[in-house]
Design a protein around this motif. Sequence first.
Motif, PDB file in Angstrom:
ATOM      1  N   GLY A   1       0.856  -1.190   0.000  1.00  0.00           N
ATOM      2  CA  GLY A   1       0.000   0.000   0.000  1.00  0.00           C
ATOM      3  C   GLY A   1       0.884   1.230   0.000  1.00  0.00           C
ATOM      4  O   GLY A   1       1.897   1.275   0.704  1.00  0.00           O
ATOM      5  N   ILE A   2       0.544   2.210  -0.795  1.00  0.00           N
ATOM      6  CA  ILE A   2       1.343   3.437  -0.882  1.00  0.00           C
ATOM      7  C   ILE A   2       0.426   4.637  -1.050  1.00  0.00           C
ATOM      8  O   ILE A   2      -0.595   4.569  -1.756  1.00  0.00           O
ATOM      9  N   SER A   3       0.759   5.717  -0.366  1.00  0.00           N
ATOM     10  CA  SER A   3       0.027   6.983  -0.502  1.00  0.00           C
ATOM     11  C   SER A   3       0.864   7.925  -1.356  1.00  0.00           C
ATOM     12  O   SER A   3       2.092   7.936  -1.258  1.00  0.00           O
ATOM     13  N   GLN A   4       0.215   8.717  -2.175  1.00  0.00           N
ATOM     14  CA  GLN A   4       0.952   9.630  -3.049  1.00  0.00           C
ATOM     15  C   GLN A   4       0.241  10.975  -3.140  1.00  0.00           C
ATOM     16  O   GLN A   4      -0.976  11.072  -2.943  1.00  0.00           O
ATOM     17  N   LYS A   5       1.034  12.004  -3.465  1.00  0.00           N
ATOM     18  CA  LYS A   5       0.503  13.340  -3.689  1.00  0.00           C
ATOM     19  C   LYS A   5       1.253  13.985  -4.842  1.00  0.00           C
ATOM     20  O   LYS A   5       2.442  13.764  -5.028  1.00  0.00           O
TER      21      LYS A   5
END
Length: 477
Positions: A274-278
């Motif tokens: 799982g990875i969060s990105q902006k």
Amino acid sequence: MKLKTTGLALLSALAFSSCGKKEDVSEQAAPPPPVSVAAPVPDVGKVDTVAAKADGYGLTPATATSDAMKSAILQVNGATIDSGSVQVRYGLDVTDGVDSVSLRATEFAERVAQKSGGAITNFKIVNVQEPKEEGGQYRVTIEANIAHFTAPADSKKIKVVVAPVKFDVSGFDIGGQKVASTKVAEDIREQVAAALTNSGRFSLLDRELDPVIEQELGMIKTGEAPRAETGKLGQAGTADVIWSGHIDMLAYNRHSRQLRSSTRELVSYSGGWGISQKLVNVATRQVMTSDTLQGMAPDIAPTTMGSGINAGQILQDMENDIVNEIVTSILAHTFPITVVSRDGDNVVLSQGGQAVKLGTRYAMVTMGKEIKDPQTGESLGRVEAPCCEVVVDKVTPKLSYGHLENVKVALENVPLEGIQLRAQVKAMAKAEPEEIKGSGAVGTESIRPVAAIKRVRKAAASESSSSIQETKNDGKW
């Protein structure tokens, strides 16, 4: 006799006409000149000099000359070469204390070129006009060659900086082996940077090479490089957007249970990421894209056959999946994939690289009228209507090719840019509804790793019944 003469004339005319036609045919049949297929020279920009003529005004001839130099630079480069930079300032400072006669001298022109480091060359005073009234200003007209840098075509693209990927743990468990988080994060960062560059939509800015770049530019500042190279100074681009990511979860766990009635172990593997990105607009600090992506690595069902895994390959596959989902999400939010050419059911799509996958089926929609928020007036997007599906047959770095199937509308009256690609069409899977979760990115859909572990536990319990006791990894993330 007259008839005979007429006949001979007619035969001669026919023969001449025939010869003329043969000559025309031979000329038309000449092979065309060969077309060069050599690859073009990479566009890295170009430094040259541009002639400029400018006027300057001041209370003394020297200050008027200095003002004219600034005007000439702005004519050619705008604010690209800052008139306050060290090189240009030195060129302007040579006017201090110089009288009208000395300004016209050849030695002064050479001093301007030398002190400006080449930003101003072939300097010449054309005219010095004295004030017409007391307290008025001098008017000086100059001619000069100004160093000019033509930026490469890529500089017009959105400039992006890929920030280091963040994480909360020192290492990730891949099949019982600990892999350093720093290595995984750097691998993902490099692949994201390469994928965004290869998409053809972004121009990547590399901050890691700044010390080396400064060393090269230092050669220009110290006069070691040709004077015209001064045009390269002050050309450093700043980012339009910054991408950042955070690894929330990444593991491929080994689950083992000892059989009471045997010395053998029941071993299984499962995991995911799982990875969060902006994506942030540098100028406004506004977040353009923000989402959390998840994916699952293929499970290995419980077995007592001593099955092993290739931990390196498992990690590489998960990293590739992460990068693919990141790039797909970014491009879907910033540059929706559209049809750029259509011949019957055969189409060319506006993106290739990692934006689409070979052999994959995607949904396509037609775009309708724009809808705006009644309170803010902000565009909420356009009305979409399902139209067909596309199967990708070929992928190149910047384009992809495919064919349409299940066409539901007449596409002849729809403009090409009005046909856009949407989510990947997946076969129906036999999975519980709560085990499926959309990632929010176009063309992405993943199964929760936690749900996968639950299935592994369930399968293990079914195979070994209650006689199996857990002695090692409890399977928790």
